[in-house]
Design a protein around this motif. Structure first.
Motif, PDB file in Angstrom:
ATOM      1  N   ALA A   6       0.804  -1.411   0.051  1.00 52.64           N
ATOM      2  CA  ALA A   6       0.048   0.018   0.117  1.00 52.64           C
ATOM      3  C   ALA A   6       0.800   1.272  -0.231  1.00 52.64           C
ATOM      4  N   ARG A   7       1.858   1.166   0.742  1.00 52.86           N
ATOM      5  CA  ARG A   7       2.893   2.355   0.715  1.00 52.86           C
ATOM      6  C   ARG A   7       3.805   2.621  -0.754  1.00 52.86           C
ATOM      7  N   ILE A   8       4.027   1.581  -1.029  1.00 50.05           N
ATOM      8  CA  ILE A   8       4.706   1.615  -2.480  1.00 50.05           C
ATOM      9  C   ILE A   8       3.564   2.138  -3.610  1.00 50.05           C
ATOM     10  N   LEU A   9       2.378   1.697  -3.529  1.00 44.50           N
ATOM     11  CA  LEU A   9       1.472   1.895  -4.506  1.00 44.50           C
ATOM     12  C   LEU A   9       0.876   3.349  -4.274  1.00 44.50           C
ATOM     13  N   THR A  10       1.131   4.002  -3.318  1.00 44.37           N
ATOM     14  CA  THR A  10       0.671   5.249  -2.789  1.00 44.37           C
ATOM     15  C   THR A  10       1.588   6.216  -3.719  1.00 44.37           C
TER      16      THR A  10
ATOM     17  N   GLY B  20     -15.017   4.231 -10.271  1.00 45.94           N
ATOM     18  CA  GLY B  20     -14.688   5.537  -9.909  1.00 45.94           C
ATOM     19  C   GLY B  20     -13.363   5.852  -9.848  1.00 45.94           C
ATOM     20  N   LEU B  21     -12.514   4.934  -9.216  1.00 48.00           N
ATOM     21  CA  LEU B  21     -11.038   5.092  -9.195  1.00 48.00           C
ATOM     22  C   LEU B  21     -10.359   5.198 -10.498  1.00 48.00           C
ATOM     23  N   THR B  22     -10.819   4.384 -11.551  1.00 49.19           N
ATOM     24  CA  THR B  22     -10.578   3.918 -12.732  1.00 49.19           C
ATOM     25  C   THR B  22     -10.718   5.279 -13.694  1.00 49.19           C
ATOM     26  N   LEU B  23     -11.913   5.612 -13.582  1.00 48.74           N
ATOM     27  CA  LEU B  23     -12.024   6.999 -14.407  1.00 48.74           C
ATOM     28  C   LEU B  23     -11.520   8.260 -13.842  1.00 48.74           C
ATOM     29  N   THR B  24     -11.221   8.471 -12.679  1.00 46.37           N
ATOM     30  CA  THR B  24     -10.426   9.282 -11.955  1.00 46.37           C
ATOM     31  C   THR B  24      -9.001   9.276 -12.579  1.00 46.37           C
ATOM     32  N   LEU B  25      -8.524   8.281 -12.559  1.00 49.44           N
ATOM     33  CA  LEU B  25      -7.034   8.123 -12.969  1.00 49.44           C
ATOM     34  C   LEU B  25      -7.050   8.011 -14.372  1.00 49.44           C
ATOM     35  N   VAL B  26      -7.896   7.790 -15.091  1.00 50.95           N
ATOM     36  CA  VAL B  26      -7.833   8.178 -16.648  1.00 50.95           C
ATOM     37  C   VAL B  26      -7.835   9.548 -16.903  1.00 50.95           C
ATOM     38  N   SER B  27      -8.864  10.336 -16.223  1.00 54.98           N
ATOM     39  CA  SER B  27      -8.696  11.627 -16.275  1.00 54.98           C
ATOM     40  C   SER B  27      -7.555  12.320 -16.173  1.00 54.98           C
TER      41      SER B  27
ATOM     42  N   THR C 282      -3.363  10.782  -3.243  1.00 55.34           N
ATOM     43  CA  THR C 282      -4.176   9.550  -2.883  1.00 55.34           C
ATOM     44  C   THR C 282      -3.529   9.048  -1.467  1.00 55.34           C
ATOM     45  N   ASP C 283      -4.297   8.155  -0.811  1.00 54.24           N
ATOM     46  CA  ASP C 283      -3.836   7.626   0.429  1.00 54.24           C
ATOM     47  C   ASP C 283      -4.359   6.359   0.468  1.00 54.24           C
ATOM     48  N   ILE C 284      -3.620   5.175   0.171  1.00 55.06           N
ATOM     49  CA  ILE C 284      -4.038   3.715   0.153  1.00 55.06           C
ATOM     50  C   ILE C 284      -3.829   3.086   1.415  1.00 55.06           C
ATOM     51  N   THR C 285      -4.609   2.540   2.136  1.00 50.88           N
ATOM     52  CA  THR C 285      -4.481   1.746   3.089  1.00 50.88           C
ATOM     53  C   THR C 285      -5.224   0.448   3.060  1.00 50.88           C
ATOM     54  N   VAL C 286      -4.547  -0.643   3.963  1.00 57.00           N
ATOM     55  CA  VAL C 286      -5.321  -1.702   3.801  1.00 57.00           C
ATOM     56  C   VAL C 286      -6.592  -1.786   4.929  1.00 57.00           C
ATOM     57  N   LEU C 287      -7.797  -1.996   4.066  1.00 54.63           N
ATOM     58  CA  LEU C 287      -8.974  -1.990   5.082  1.00 54.63           C
ATOM     59  C   LEU C 287      -9.387  -3.210   5.726  1.00 54.63           C
TER      60      LEU C 287
ATOM     61  N   VAL D 169      -8.725  -6.090   1.071  1.00 54.54           N
ATOM     62  CA  VAL D 169      -9.602  -5.177   0.410  1.00 54.54           C
ATOM     63  C   VAL D 169      -8.777  -3.731   0.913  1.00 54.54           C
ATOM     64  N   MET D 170      -8.414  -2.946  -0.060  1.00 56.81           N
ATOM     65  CA  MET D 170      -7.680  -1.738   0.213  1.00 56.81           C
ATOM     66  C   MET D 170      -8.517  -0.553  -0.305  1.00 56.81           C
ATOM     67  N   ASN D 171      -8.382   0.613   0.721  1.00 52.72           N
ATOM     68  CA  ASN D 171      -9.162   1.790   0.667  1.00 52.72           C
ATOM     69  C   ASN D 171      -8.279   2.784  -0.016  1.00 52.72           C
ATOM     70  N   VAL D 172      -9.081   3.537  -1.017  1.00 52.80           N
ATOM     71  CA  VAL D 172      -8.252   4.480  -1.544  1.00 52.80           C
ATOM     72  C   VAL D 172      -8.887   5.935  -1.491  1.00 52.80           C
ATOM     73  N   ASP D 173      -8.257   6.643  -0.530  1.00 47.57           N
ATOM     74  CA  ASP D 173      -8.701   7.781  -0.525  1.00 47.57           C
ATOM     75  C   ASP D 173      -8.069   9.060  -1.505  1.00 47.57           C
ATOM     76  N   ILE D 174      -9.149   9.549  -2.522  1.00 45.98           N
ATOM     77  CA  ILE D 174      -8.703  10.604  -3.386  1.00 45.98           C
ATOM     78  C   ILE D 174      -8.833  11.970  -3.138  1.00 45.98           C
ATOM     79  N   SER D 175      -8.082  12.328  -2.601  1.00 46.57           N
ATOM     80  CA  SER D 175      -7.827  13.910  -2.068  1.00 46.57           C
ATOM     81  C   SER D 175      -8.815  14.301  -1.149  1.00 46.57           C
ATOM     82  N   GLY D 176      -9.227  13.227  -0.253  1.00 43.28           N
ATOM     83  CA  GLY D 176     -10.374  13.598   0.772  1.00 43.28           C
ATOM     84  C   GLY D 176     -11.834  13.735   0.031  1.00 43.28           C
TER      85      GLY D 176
END
Length: 396
Positions: A76-80, A140-147, A91-96, A221-228
């Motif tokens: 999660a730290r590496i991916l963030t 939602g994560l896919t389309l945000t990163l595509v944008s 983004t802030d990725i953590t193990v949920l 399951v990993m939680n992805v917080d996109i800019s809050g």
């Protein structure tokens, strides 16, 4: 109009407020009612316990789950850091959640239009695993990163759960998944050398037959917080067969590491010590002097060592006595000829004494002074006092 209270009603109301709330009368409970209340309390307590399903027992111990937890925390730290650097977003990725479950529970969570990525695992020196790993990211994560890839704004794109990707979005989705899957190798790098590659993207997850529905899997399951502004999910499914293979390799490497730590490297140490230098000192004798005698010493004075001139000389290496020898002359230089090794003589003397004790039995007590190495050494030195040292020119 509202009703108006009379003076007597107002006084009664104030008095009731001063006296406080009315006291409830205590009713004595009967023994049968007490038993019923206790049974209800016990039932309420039992409901808090988690039930164990004996038809589907746990396959992995808590230690293995903790190991996976540390791996995915690292992942999660590496991916963030990679997502923030590549897609220029915060983004802030953590193990949920990380739990052991059945594969059908993972598949049943998908909608009709969801995409599931099949990932092959390549372990160094072992080749490709026969059982793949499954991964999923929310639309939602896919389309945000595509944008962000296409130069869009910092806004977050929200979609329905059953959103269907277009052909262009599907190509970009695969590109995003390559970054996410590749980072898994860095997460496992502390324990195993593995490489993860995308095999295919399945648009109908319910038709995937790579893993049996009742097979044990570990769901991360990993939680992805996109800019809050939004919370998205990454779900990774690791089949039990794949994990057993990886845990076996990790355990074997741990045993090899432990064996290497206790490897006998005496020869290597001695090889490094060969070039070391040590001072060698010949001790002619030991004498005690008073401060007054030491103060009045002058050039030409003679100090009596209380030893004969032909007595043995003790040779020190550093501060440790190693050899005994005799003083002499070699090529017009004062020299010491080594005649015996002190440590070997001590060992031989102790062995001789132990053999004597074993033969005579343990009933006879031997004084400590007879077993002392100093006494043994003194006797050996006394034996060496008889022969007269003679060093020829061709002897060293």
């Amino acid at each position: 109009m509202a009703d108006v209270l009379s003076q007597s009603q107002i006084d009664a109301l104030l008095k009731s407020m001063q006296d406080g709330p009315p006291k409830e009368e205590k009713v004595e409970e009967k023994p049968a009612e007490v038993l019923e209340t206790k049974k209800e309390e016990v039932q309420k307590e039992e409901e808090t316990y988690s039930k164990y399903d004996f038809y589907s027992p746990r396959k992995f111990t808590k230690d293995k789950i903790r190991l996976l937890r540390s791996i995915f925390d690292n992942y999660a730290r590496i991916l963030t850091s990679q997502v923030n650097g590549i897609f220029r977003t915060m983004t802030d990725i953590t193990v949920l959640e990380l739990r052991e479950t059945r594969y059908y529970e993972y598949v049943n969570a998908f909608h009709e239009n969801d995409c599931m990525t099949i990932v092959d695992t390549y372990v160094q020196d072992k080749g490709k695993s026969n059982v793949p790993m499954m991964s999923y990211i929310s639309p939602g994560l896919t389309l945000t990163l595509v944008s962000h890839m296409l130069g869009g704004s910092d806004s977050v794109i929200k979609t329905e759960e059953d959103y269907r990707y277009t052909d262009v979005e599907m190509a970009l989705y695969k590109r995003i998944m390559e970054y996410i899957v590749h980072a898994l190798g860095d997460g496992f790098s502390n324990y195993i050398s593995a490489e993860f590659k995308i095999a295919k993207i399945e648009t109908n997850p319910s038709m995937v037959q790579e893993v049996g529905l009742d097979e044990t899997v570990v769901l991360a399951v990993m939680n992805v917080d996109i800019s809050g502004l939004a919370m998205e999910r990454i779900r990774i499914c690791l089949p039990g067969t794949l994990l057993e293979h990886m845990f076996k390799i990790i355990d074997n490497r741990k045993h090899l590491a432990r064996g290497f730590a206790y490897e006998n490297n005496q020869d290597t140490i001695m090889e490094h010590l060969k070039a070391s230098t040590f001072p060698m000192t010949g001790q002619l004798g030991v004498v005690k002097l008073d401060i007054e005698d030491l103060y009045h010493l002058k050039v030409g004075d003679v100090i009596d060592l209380n030893k004969a001139k032909n007595s043995a000389v003790k040779l020190y290496v550093g501060r440790q006595p190693w050899f005994t020898g005799k003083m002499g002359v070699y090529k017009k230089n004062i020299a010491i000829r080594i005649e015996d090794r002190i440590i070997q003589k001590e060992d031989k003397a102790m062995e001789a004494l132990s053999d004597a004790v074993a033969k005579e039995g343990e009933t006879e007590e031997i004084p400590e002074e007879e077993i002392s190495p100093m006494n043994v050494m003194a006797q050996d030195i006394q034996d060496l006092l008889d022969p007269e040292p003679s060093l020829d020119d061709d002897e060293e």
